[in-house]
Design a protein around this motif. Sequence first.
Motif, PDB file in Angstrom:
ATOM      1  N   MET A  63       0.825  -1.207   0.000  1.00 16.16           N
ATOM      2  CA  MET A  63       0.000   0.000   0.000  1.00 16.16           C
ATOM      3  C   MET A  63       0.864   1.263   0.000  1.00 16.16           C
ATOM      4  O   MET A  63       0.509   2.267  -0.614  1.00 16.16           O
ATOM      5  CB  MET A  63      -0.950  -0.014   1.200  1.00 16.16           C
ATOM      6  CG  MET A  63      -2.096  -1.005   1.048  1.00 16.16           C
ATOM      7  SD  MET A  63      -3.376  -0.818   2.326  1.00 16.16           S
ATOM      8  CE  MET A  63      -2.572  -1.618   3.721  1.00 16.16           C
ATOM      9  N   LEU A  64       2.010   1.206   0.670  1.00 19.46           N
ATOM     10  CA  LEU A  64       2.891   2.372   0.728  1.00 19.46           C
ATOM     11  C   LEU A  64       3.578   2.650  -0.600  1.00 19.46           C
ATOM     12  O   LEU A  64       3.792   3.804  -0.968  1.00 19.46           O
ATOM     13  CB  LEU A  64       3.967   2.163   1.803  1.00 19.46           C
ATOM     14  CG  LEU A  64       3.643   2.516   3.252  1.00 19.46           C
ATOM     15  CD1 LEU A  64       4.869   2.263   4.122  1.00 19.46           C
ATOM     16  CD2 LEU A  64       3.192   3.957   3.389  1.00 19.46           C
ATOM     17  N   THR A  65       3.958   1.586  -1.331  1.00 13.31           N
ATOM     18  CA  THR A  65       4.855   1.761  -2.476  1.00 13.31           C
ATOM     19  C   THR A  65       4.196   1.503  -3.826  1.00 13.31           C
ATOM     20  O   THR A  65       4.751   1.902  -4.849  1.00 13.31           O
ATOM     21  CB  THR A  65       6.063   0.825  -2.321  1.00 13.31           C
ATOM     22  OG1 THR A  65       5.617  -0.553  -2.288  1.00 13.31           O
ATOM     23  CG2 THR A  65       6.810   1.121  -1.033  1.00 13.31           C
ATOM     24  N   GLY A  66       3.048   0.807  -3.868  1.00  7.97           N
ATOM     25  CA  GLY A  66       2.385   0.578  -5.142  1.00  7.97           C
ATOM     26  C   GLY A  66       3.191  -0.257  -6.114  1.00  7.97           C
ATOM     27  O   GLY A  66       3.520   0.206  -7.209  1.00  7.97           O
ATOM     28  N   PRO A  67       3.528  -1.514  -5.772  1.00 12.64           N
ATOM     29  CA  PRO A  67       4.325  -2.324  -6.702  1.00 12.64           C
ATOM     30  C   PRO A  67       3.517  -2.751  -7.927  1.00 12.64           C
ATOM     31  O   PRO A  67       2.291  -2.828  -7.887  1.00 12.64           O
ATOM     32  CB  PRO A  67       4.703  -3.541  -5.843  1.00 12.64           C
ATOM     33  CG  PRO A  67       3.587  -3.649  -4.853  1.00 12.64           C
ATOM     34  CD  PRO A  67       3.167  -2.236  -4.554  1.00 12.64           C
ATOM     35  N   GLN A  68       4.243  -3.033  -9.019  1.00 14.44           N
ATOM     36  CA  GLN A  68       3.637  -3.504 -10.257  1.00 14.44           C
ATOM     37  C   GLN A  68       2.559  -2.520 -10.732  1.00 14.44           C
ATOM     38  O   GLN A  68       2.837  -1.364 -10.967  1.00 14.44           O
ATOM     39  CB  GLN A  68       3.057  -4.925 -10.058  1.00 14.44           C
ATOM     40  CG  GLN A  68       3.998  -5.909  -9.410  1.00 14.44           C
ATOM     41  CD  GLN A  68       5.135  -6.365 -10.307  1.00 14.44           C
ATOM     42  OE1 GLN A  68       5.140  -6.148 -11.510  1.00 14.44           O
ATOM     43  NE2 GLN A  68       6.126  -6.993  -9.717  1.00 14.44           N
ATOM     44  N   ASN A  69       1.304  -2.991 -10.824  1.00 15.77           N
ATOM     45  CA  ASN A  69       0.211  -2.165 -11.314  1.00 15.77           C
ATOM     46  C   ASN A  69      -0.628  -1.566 -10.186  1.00 15.77           C
ATOM     47  O   ASN A  69      -1.633  -0.908 -10.446  1.00 15.77           O
ATOM     48  CB  ASN A  69      -0.706  -3.009 -12.217  1.00 15.77           C
ATOM     49  CG  ASN A  69       0.035  -3.581 -13.390  1.00 15.77           C
ATOM     50  OD1 ASN A  69       0.311  -2.905 -14.361  1.00 15.77           O
ATOM     51  ND2 ASN A  69       0.380  -4.867 -13.306  1.00 15.77           N
ATOM     52  N   MET A  70      -0.224  -1.804  -8.961  1.00 12.21           N
ATOM     53  CA  MET A  70      -0.992  -1.319  -7.818  1.00 12.21           C
ATOM     54  C   MET A  70      -0.756   0.174  -7.612  1.00 12.21           C
ATOM     55  O   MET A  70       0.384   0.644  -7.697  1.00 12.21           O
ATOM     56  CB  MET A  70      -0.587  -2.097  -6.569  1.00 12.21           C
ATOM     57  CG  MET A  70      -1.368  -1.731  -5.325  1.00 12.21           C
ATOM     58  SD  MET A  70      -0.965  -2.861  -3.981  1.00 12.21           S
ATOM     59  CE  MET A  70      -1.852  -2.072  -2.627  1.00 12.21           C
TER      60      MET A  70
END
Length: 282
Positions: free
Chosen positions: A208-215
Amino acid sequence: MTSDTPARRRARVFSRRRSAPSRARRRLGAAVRMIAALALAGGVYTAFTPGAFAEDNVQLSAAAQEGKALFDNSCISCHGRDGQGVEERGPSLIGVGSASVEFQVSTGRMPMTRQEAQAEQKTPQFDETQTKQLAQYIQELGGGPELPEGELVEDLKTNPDALARGGELFRINCTSCHGFGGGGGALSSGKFAPSLHDATQEQIYAAMLTGPQNMPVFGDNQLTPDEKREIITYITVQLQDDRDPGGLFNLGRYGPSTEGMAIFLVGIVLLVFTSLWIAGKS
């Protein structure tokens, strides 16, 4: 009317010749002042912009020095010296923060074996201590988001209000990709939202903090730290501990809708065969 004598013509020519250098000097002076102003603005920006570049002479802690040794052995070929990145091989890690490293490394997504549409979860190559050392090195190198210290949601697990709020926030922000049961789902171009069934509290918070991939990144202005903890409470208590939300047969863990559809289809098939059997007997 005054006549235009040769003396007056010579005076006008002389006056124009004198004014030309004056205009040139003014233009040169304006250009010099513009260059000086730009240089001053660039110097101020470089001096006061935090985390823009990694420092070559940064003093590392003991944990970060251990992380640097691991980085130089396993990550430098793609992410470059001091995490500056390598074109067409790996992005810069300056400013990503320790939270991003802990998520990517603890889930085995990094190091990647090859470039794909999405880095898939696999068995981690580093243990927990090594992962934190790598994360500390990247944090001290360029700063960025960090996980909060201590237990994330232990005090919320027995709080029904936190569970209810977490469920509402999860349905608003997460179900469009991860599904109502947290089983994940397909996205475009070969990408997908992963399952949340085996994710740890730290991995969910870091994602939630970093938004990996497509998040997308859920910064504290989108979801406060307390709201993040409530979402994690819902995921760990409702979706991970309760393995069958709304049903009995665990059909994809999407809830009762899939089980209702399965019962309907099986029932229709049984009715058709029963009708054919009765017709054949009669």
